[in-house]
Design a protein around this motif. Structure first.
Motif, PDB file in Angstrom:
ATOM      1  N   GLY B 267       0.799  -1.228   0.000  1.00  0.00           N
ATOM      2  CA  GLY B 267       0.000   0.000   0.000  1.00  0.00           C
ATOM      3  C   GLY B 267       0.829   1.274   0.000  1.00  0.00           C
ATOM      4  N   THR B 268       1.945   1.262   0.721  1.00  0.00           N
ATOM      5  CA  THR B 268       2.726   2.494   0.902  1.00  0.00           C
ATOM      6  C   THR B 268       3.089   3.155  -0.428  1.00  0.00           C
ATOM      7  N   ALA B 269       3.564   2.337  -1.392  1.00  0.00           N
ATOM      8  CA  ALA B 269       3.996   2.905  -2.664  1.00  0.00           C
ATOM      9  C   ALA B 269       2.814   3.382  -3.506  1.00  0.00           C
ATOM     10  N   GLY B 270       1.585   3.161  -3.032  1.00  0.00           N
ATOM     11  CA  GLY B 270       0.419   3.658  -3.760  1.00  0.00           C
ATOM     12  C   GLY B 270      -0.317   4.752  -3.012  1.00  0.00           C
ATOM     13  N   LEU B 271       0.244   5.201  -1.885  1.00  0.00           N
ATOM     14  CA  LEU B 271      -0.407   6.285  -1.134  1.00  0.00           C
ATOM     15  C   LEU B 271      -0.186   7.602  -1.860  1.00  0.00           C
ATOM     16  N   PRO B 272      -1.265   8.275  -2.283  1.00  0.00           N
ATOM     17  CA  PRO B 272      -1.081   9.474  -3.103  1.00  0.00           C
ATOM     18  C   PRO B 272      -0.297  10.584  -2.410  1.00  0.00           C
ATOM     19  N   HIS B 273      -0.446  10.726  -1.068  1.00  0.00           N
ATOM     20  CA  HIS B 273       0.280  11.828  -0.427  1.00  0.00           C
ATOM     21  C   HIS B 273       1.771  11.524  -0.316  1.00  0.00           C
ATOM     22  N   ASN B 432      -4.410   1.600  -6.625  1.00  0.00           N
ATOM     23  CA  ASN B 432      -3.349   2.439  -7.195  1.00  0.00           C
ATOM     24  C   ASN B 432      -2.132   1.653  -7.659  1.00  0.00           C
ATOM     25  N   LEU B 433      -1.620   0.781  -6.793  1.00  0.00           N
ATOM     26  CA  LEU B 433      -0.343   0.135  -7.125  1.00  0.00           C
ATOM     27  C   LEU B 433      -0.382  -0.689  -8.416  1.00  0.00           C
ATOM     28  N   PRO B 434      -1.443  -1.516  -8.671  1.00  0.00           N
ATOM     29  CA  PRO B 434      -1.425  -2.284  -9.923  1.00  0.00           C
ATOM     30  C   PRO B 434      -1.295  -1.382 -11.146  1.00  0.00           C
ATOM     31  N   THR B 435      -2.072  -0.285 -11.179  1.00  0.00           N
ATOM     32  CA  THR B 435      -2.027   0.598 -12.343  1.00  0.00           C
ATOM     33  C   THR B 435      -0.685   1.300 -12.456  1.00  0.00           C
ATOM     34  N   ILE B 436      -0.092   1.679 -11.316  1.00  0.00           N
ATOM     35  CA  ILE B 436       1.230   2.318 -11.344  1.00  0.00           C
ATOM     36  C   ILE B 436       2.266   1.353 -11.926  1.00  0.00           C
ATOM     37  N   ILE B 437       2.289   0.132 -11.408  1.00  0.00           N
ATOM     38  CA  ILE B 437       3.285  -0.845 -11.858  1.00  0.00           C
ATOM     39  C   ILE B 437       3.082  -1.179 -13.341  1.00  0.00           C
ATOM     40  N   TYR B 438       1.823  -1.449 -13.722  1.00  0.00           N
ATOM     41  CA  TYR B 438       1.553  -1.780 -15.130  1.00  0.00           C
ATOM     42  C   TYR B 438       1.932  -0.621 -16.044  1.00  0.00           C
ATOM     43  N   SER B 439       1.587   0.617 -15.667  1.00  0.00           N
ATOM     44  CA  SER B 439       1.895   1.767 -16.535  1.00  0.00           C
ATOM     45  C   SER B 439       3.388   1.897 -16.737  1.00  0.00           C
ATOM     46  N   LEU B 440       4.159   1.656 -15.666  1.00  0.00           N
ATOM     47  CA  LEU B 440       5.598   1.880 -15.759  1.00  0.00           C
ATOM     48  C   LEU B 440       6.340   0.715 -16.403  1.00  0.00           C
ATOM     49  N   PHE B 445      -0.211  -2.319 -21.580  1.00  0.00           N
ATOM     50  CA  PHE B 445      -1.271  -1.928 -20.639  1.00  0.00           C
ATOM     51  C   PHE B 445      -2.194  -0.873 -21.259  1.00  0.00           C
ATOM     52  N   SER B 446      -3.509  -1.089 -21.127  1.00  0.00           N
ATOM     53  CA  SER B 446      -4.448  -0.236 -21.856  1.00  0.00           C
ATOM     54  C   SER B 446      -5.352   0.548 -20.913  1.00  0.00           C
ATOM     55  N   THR B 447      -6.072   1.495 -21.504  1.00  0.00           N
ATOM     56  CA  THR B 447      -6.999   2.320 -20.746  1.00  0.00           C
ATOM     57  C   THR B 447      -8.035   1.465 -20.013  1.00  0.00           C
ATOM     58  N   ARG B 448      -8.571   0.464 -20.715  1.00  0.00           N
ATOM     59  CA  ARG B 448      -9.576  -0.376 -20.069  1.00  0.00           C
ATOM     60  C   ARG B 448      -8.993  -1.111 -18.858  1.00  0.00           C
ATOM     61  N   GLY B 449      -7.759  -1.615 -19.019  1.00  0.00           N
ATOM     62  CA  GLY B 449      -7.107  -2.274 -17.896  1.00  0.00           C
ATOM     63  C   GLY B 449      -6.976  -1.347 -16.695  1.00  0.00           C
ATOM     64  N   ALA B 450      -6.581  -0.079 -16.955  1.00  0.00           N
ATOM     65  CA  ALA B 450      -6.409   0.887 -15.872  1.00  0.00           C
ATOM     66  C   ALA B 450      -7.739   1.155 -15.169  1.00  0.00           C
ATOM     67  N   LEU B 451      -8.794   1.342 -15.967  1.00  0.00           N
ATOM     68  CA  LEU B 451     -10.092   1.666 -15.360  1.00  0.00           C
ATOM     69  C   LEU B 451     -10.630   0.490 -14.557  1.00  0.00           C
ATOM     70  N   TRP B 452     -10.545  -0.715 -15.139  1.00  0.00           N
ATOM     71  CA  TRP B 452     -11.035  -1.899 -14.414  1.00  0.00           C
ATOM     72  C   TRP B 452     -10.278  -2.073 -13.110  1.00  0.00           C
ATOM     73  N   SER B 453      -8.949  -1.909 -13.197  1.00  0.00           N
ATOM     74  CA  SER B 453      -8.127  -2.125 -12.008  1.00  0.00           C
ATOM     75  C   SER B 453      -8.421  -1.094 -10.922  1.00  0.00           C
ATOM     76  N   MET B 454      -8.511   0.165 -11.305  1.00  0.00           N
ATOM     77  CA  MET B 454      -8.716   1.208 -10.283  1.00  0.00           C
ATOM     78  C   MET B 454     -10.109   1.133  -9.669  1.00  0.00           C
ATOM     79  N   TYR B 455     -11.141   1.074 -10.532  1.00  0.00           N
ATOM     80  CA  TYR B 455     -12.492   1.023  -9.961  1.00  0.00           C
ATOM     81  C   TYR B 455     -12.751  -0.319  -9.287  1.00  0.00           C
ATOM     82  N   GLY B 456     -12.222  -1.402  -9.876  1.00  0.00           N
ATOM     83  CA  GLY B 456     -12.410  -2.722  -9.281  1.00  0.00           C
ATOM     84  C   GLY B 456     -11.710  -2.845  -7.933  1.00  0.00           C
ATOM     85  N   GLY B 457     -10.477  -2.341  -7.862  1.00  0.00           N
ATOM     86  CA  GLY B 457      -9.729  -2.404  -6.610  1.00  0.00           C
ATOM     87  C   GLY B 457     -10.377  -1.573  -5.525  1.00  0.00           C
ATOM     88  N   LEU B 458     -10.771  -0.348  -5.884  1.00  0.00           N
ATOM     89  CA  LEU B 458     -11.422   0.540  -4.918  1.00  0.00           C
ATOM     90  C   LEU B 458     -12.751  -0.057  -4.462  1.00  0.00           C
TER      91      LEU B 458
END
Lengths: 114, 539
Positions: B267-273, B432-440, B445-458
């Motif tokens: 979680g730490t590496a995905g904390l926005p602050h 946050n972390l899955p999308t960060i790691i996949y993007s980098l 990695f695609s837009t749909r993957g990012a949206l599914w991961s972020m909304y699904g994870g949250l």
């Protein structure tokens, strides 16, 4: 719509990406960080699972009131500090000079293009 | 009457130490930081100044600020108390918080700094469809900040009754409002620069105070850790030295701990602050140095809490701690009183308030930046917010969030919402972390993957928590009267984190839309070389 974090495409980044120095940088970076990440995660979860499912082993006294669990816990601190130091020295020696070289090359080329 | 009796009597009358002294020391902290914030804020002109302190902090400064941001009241008071009462299991908890920084160091910090500008969404939307991805990233950012913020404000109320001897609802609410108003002032005037200085000063005071107490406790036990552990065991029983006192009660509680450990370490590496702090330094190299400093400071601090926790267990005893106002959280303040009398207690109390102030300020500026930069400027104004518009919206957002934090903080007084911190980590790790790691690291990695991961994870983390025992179904739940719980664990991470990663992969492989390969190449080159990265602003 433009992304304000993106710079104007003066450079053919696909060409840079395919270039030998960049491929070398990428390989060096990834072949260092990923194995290390997997290793410290395995070590951390081994510790967590031992603490959760093998409390008797962790409670074994080693010296005075110091038991295996405390030593392994302090071992997590030691490994974290050691990995940090190792990565920094690796990045300073192996990654930064190569990255600076590629960056300087890119900036020189963009200077000509302008 | 021996010393323990005096403390017990003092604890029962809820007046440990001298509330006026406690307030005076905190007042001095506020005064000093306010002057520094005002001086630092003279150059706050552009968005880069306001959100990212002109990228002018050095690695060591930023690393200290990160420690100040990360070591919340929960980790200081909470972990000391957990070790004092549950012994080894409290220590186990702190290790997850530290090891997590390796993920930030190795995989995230430098690449984020090279690619982004102000917020997490800058990186995530770099090569994907701007508006939907930014909106999703802003949603998860605001959710994490909100959960974390509410937990901090609830903690403030508990501290008030413990440290200032104010037990009535009205008095506590007034103090929460004062803390909230101070925070608004700091962030409004000082922006990221002011926030950073508050965090740096607080981190130095906190770590120095903990260091002094640690040496003191060790001196009382002949600088022999084994002797200290023996003393703690003779008061609290042999089991405080062994794992399992808190988490080893049943198979379910063991699994729950594994789930928590997963959320802490990822979680730490995905904390926005935390991520936003990487933009306050001029280069990726300084971002790396920041994390190194943060790791040493945070690691040293958690070693101190080990000594302090066992010290409180040995010198004060679990029974006195749990019966004091503030319960578990009172271990560190009671130990300070036992060691150094009212003066040390006053210092530690002031540091505890400063901690809440600094952490809340960091969360507020992150949430405000995300709303104004991602939602207002990029989504609503489509990237053309007009001159000064973005910072103006950010300042308005700071006031709104500050007021919400005050109202929320007063509303949750006395509620058992400690689970919100764990939830914030679970959301950060699953959304946050899955999308960060996949993007980098994953070009496809695609837009749909990012949206599914972020909304699904949250979504999965929040839904699982809502239907777990911490919200309903038992006496210690947030809503004790009713029972609509069906999820057996208190921490959703073990389900929601793998789900976030799987959804990101699934969304990508099922997506027919290919992202622009030229932009993917640009992102990869920039992330590794620092080409075109935002430079420090000069004044």
């Amino acid at each position: 719509m433009s992304n304000d974090a993106r710079s104007a495409p003066l450079t053919d980044f696909a060409e840079v990406e395919a270039s030998e120095p960049f491929r070398r940088l990428k390989k060096r970076h990834r072949s260092f960080v990923w194995p290390l990440t997997i290793a410290f995660l395995i070590w951390y979860f081994a510790y967590v699972l031992l603490a959760s499912y093998a409390p008797d082993f962790m409670s074994t006294k080693v010296w005075g009131n110091i038991n295996v669990g405390l030593l392994l816990g302090l071992g997590q601190f030691v490994s974290t500090f050691a990995i940090t130091t190792w990565y920094v020295s690796f990045a300073n020696r192996q990654l930064d000079p190569l990255a600076a070289e590629i960056r300087a090359d890119l900036e020189a080329r963009e200077g000509v293009a302008r | 009457m021996n010393r323990t009796d005096i403390i017990r009597a003092a604890a029962e009358s809820t007046e440990i130490g001298n509330p006026i002294l406690n307030i005076s020391i905190f007042g001095a902290f506020v005064l000093v930081t306010l002057v520094i914030v005002l001086r630092a804020s003279r150059n706050n002109k552009t968005a880069a100044d306001y959100y990212a302190a002109g990228r002018s902090f050095t690695g060591p400064q930023n690393g200290t600020a990160i420690a100040g941001d990360y070591l919340s009241a929960a980790s200081f008071l909470g972990i000391c108390g957990a070790i004092a009462i549950n012994g080894y299991d409290g220590f186990l908890y702190s290790i997850g918080f530290l090891v997590a920084w390796l993920v930030a160091l190795l995989l995230v910090a430098e690449l984020m700094r090279n690619t982004g500008k102000f917020t997490m969404a800058d990186v995530l939307s770099f090569r994907l469809k701007q508006r939907p991805v930014r909106l999703a990233a802003a949603t998860t950012t605001l959710a994490v900040c909100f959960f974390y913020l509410l937990a901090q404000m609830a903690g403030a109320g508990g501290l008030v009754s413990l440290l200032l001897g104010i037990n009535d609802q009205v008095g506590q609410s007034v103090v929460v409002a004062v803390v909230g108003a101070l925070m608004i002032l700091y962030v409004l005037v000082g922006g990221m620069k002011g926030t950073t200085w508050v965090q740096i000063i607080k981190a130095v005071l906190l770590i120095a105070g903990a260091f002094v107490m640690t040496v003191w406790v060790l001196a009382l036990h002949g600088f022999n850790l084994s002797e200290l552990l023996g003393a703690a065991a003779s008061v609290g029983g042999e089991e405080v030295l062994n794992p399992g006192k808190q988490y080893g009660v049943s198979d379910l509680s063991r699994l729950d701990f594994v789930s928590l450990a997963l959320a802490l370490v990822l979680g730490t590496a995905g904390l926005p602050h935390v991520l936003m702090r990487f933009y306050t330094v001029p280069t990726a190299r300084e971002a790396r140095r920041s994390v190194v400093w943060a790791i040493w400071l945070i690691g040293a601090f958690y070693l101190f809490t080990l000594v302090l926790g066992y010290g409180a267990g040995a010198l004060i005893g679990a029974d006195t701690i749990t019966s004091a106002p503030g319960g578990v959280n009172s271990a560190a303040p009671l130990l300070a009183f036992e060691l150094g009398g009212p003066l040390l207690l006053g210092f530690i109390s002031a540091v505890a308030f400063a901690t809440i102030l600094a952490v809340v300020a960091g969360l507020t500026i992150t949430a405000a930046a995300s709303f104004s930069h991602d939602v207002y400027a990029s989504v609503i104004k489509k990237g053309n917010p007009g001159p000064g518009g973005e910072v103006k919206v950010a300042r308005i957002t700071v006031v709104v969030i500050g007021l919400l934090a005050i109202v929320g903080g007063i509303g949750v007084q006395g509620q058992n919402i400690a689970f919100l911190v764990a939830l914030a980590f679970a959301v950060a790790a699953s959304a946050n972390l899955p999308t960060i790691i996949y993007s980098l690291f994953w070009r496809r990695f695609s837009t749909r993957g990012a949206l599914w991961s972020m909304y699904g994870g949250l979504g999965s983390a929040v839904i699982l928590i809502a239907f777990s025992g911490v919200v309903s179904g038992s006496e210690t739940s947030m809503i004790p009267g009713v029972d609509f719980s069906w999820f057996p664990l208190n921490n959703p991470g073990i389900i929601s984190i793998p789900l976030g990663f799987i959804l990101g992969w699934l969304g990508t492989v099922t997506s027919s839309r290919r992202e622009d390969p030229a932009v993917a190449a640009e992102m990869e080159v920039r992330s590794l070389t620092g080409h075109g990265a935002e430079k420090a602003t000069s004044h």
